[in-house]
Enzyme design. Structure first.
Site, PDB file in Angstrom:
ATOM      1  N   ASP A 142       0.675  -1.156   0.153  1.00 43.24           N
ATOM      2  CA  ASP A 142       0.152   0.161   0.028  1.00 43.24           C
ATOM      3  C   ASP A 142       0.855   1.005   0.109  1.00 43.24           C
ATOM      4  O   ASP A 142       2.231   1.326   0.662  1.00 43.24           O
ATOM      5  CB  ASP A 142      -0.801  -0.098   1.278  1.00 43.24           C
ATOM      6  N   ARG A 143       0.310   2.090  -0.662  1.00 42.14           N
ATOM      7  CA  ARG A 143       1.093   3.420  -0.984  1.00 42.14           C
ATOM      8  C   ARG A 143       1.888   3.912   1.308  1.00 42.14           C
ATOM      9  O   ARG A 143       3.001   4.518   1.016  1.00 42.14           O
ATOM     10  CB  ARG A 143       0.503   4.642  -1.199  1.00 42.14           C
TER      11      ARG A 143
END
Length: 316
Positions: A142-143
């Site tokens: 995930d970012r």
């Protein structure tokens, strides 16, 4: 328009080739660029828009590129290159320590400044490995998640790593800083995860979701400045947002996770989740590879605010 459409009649030598690759060969442009043009609906086959770059071509088909977006008319831009540390590199694989805040590969709302861009800039051979819009990428973080990510530098390595992931043979260990204390020192969260019907950008535990399993163990418990736990998590499956959703579902939301969790007390404002270690079989040599990613500064700072020594986290 003062340009005419560019028109290519597919020769026998390109029969059976993918549209995006054939267009790259015919125009001299990069495969990632021609793949984007196909996805944008700028390429016609026998007069019909073809939005699928993987479509196989037949001899004598006519491929046309719309003039206002023809490859030669696309302006070159300098990609926004993000910094990252290399934990291991050889001719077939590279393991990086992805910084938090960096998107792994292009997607909705993130067309540049991705880790994939930065990888190709440093390792140009990766441009032709895997999918055109995510070259070399075999899994993602995930970012907001930092840590170890393995990528492929050769087609053989790409296929081998994808197969290991599909067989769940890649061991992935995470450090998680969660609000609250777990109900037991160790446990397994076995709960299906699917797209949240109320917010399609989020995931949720739901009976109709896909199988998902997360193992956790308590490393250290804190009571000040808030009640929190440092957890070691290991994935058996790799669903989108899996650890974040699973921990929140048992009352242990990640500190800093504004989507599923709670703000952290230090203003870091990113999920305090770090991919600490990856263990996999090297896809060409067959040797077992185990690569550790040092905790980033913000995670270390948060642990010190709790009076913890970051070296207490064990990956064994």
């Amino acid at each position: 328009m003062n340009e005419r459409r560019r028109r290519f009649e597919i020769p026998a030598s390109l029969a059976g080739e993918r549209l995006d690759r054939a267009l790259s060969l015919l125009t001299g442009r990069s495969r990632s660029e021609t793949a984007k043009m196909v996805a944008d609906g700028c390429v016609l086959i026998d007069g019909e828009v073809s939005p699928v770059g993987s479509r196989r071509l037949s001899p004598d088909e006519v491929v046309e590129v719309l003039p206002d977006r023809a490859p030669d008319a696309v302006q070159e831009r300098e990609p926004e290159i993000v910094p990252f540390d290399v934990l291991h590199v050889d001719a077939d694989v590279v393991v990086v320590n992805k910084p938090s805040g960096v998107v792994t590969h292009p997607g909705t709302g993130h067309s540049s400044g991705t880790l994939a861009d930065a990888l190709v800039a440093r390792f140009p051979d990766m441009a032709e490995v895997g999918q055109p819009d995510r070259p070399g990428i075999v899994h993602r973080l995930d970012r907001g998640t930092s840590g170890a990510l393995v990528c492929a530098r050769s087609p053989l390595a790409y296929e081998g790593l994808i197969e290991q992931l599909s067989r769940r043979e890649v061991r992935r260990i995470y450090a998680a800083l969660a609000r609250g204390h777990p109900p037991s020192p160790r446990g397994t969260i076995d709960a299906r995860i699917g797209r949240d019907p109320h917010n399609r950008t989020l995931m949720a535990v739901m009976a109709t979701g896909r199988e998902a399993r997360t193992h956790y163990s308590s490393v250290e418990l804190f009571t000040h400045p808030v009640e929190a736990s440092l957890l070691r998590c290991q994935l058996s499956t790799g669903r989108t947002h899996q650890i974040r959703v699973h921990l929140a579902s048992i009352g242990l939301p990640l500190l800093g996770d504004l989507a599923y969790g709670v703000p952290d007390p230090f203003g870091i404002s990113r999920p305090l989740l770090h991919a600490s270690q990856l263990t996999f079989q090297h896809p060409t040599s067959g040797a077992e590879m185990s690569v550790a990613a040092p905790m980033p500064a913000d995670f270390v700072e948060a642990l010190r605010e709790f009076g913890s020594d970051p070296s207490a986290f064990s990956m064994n």
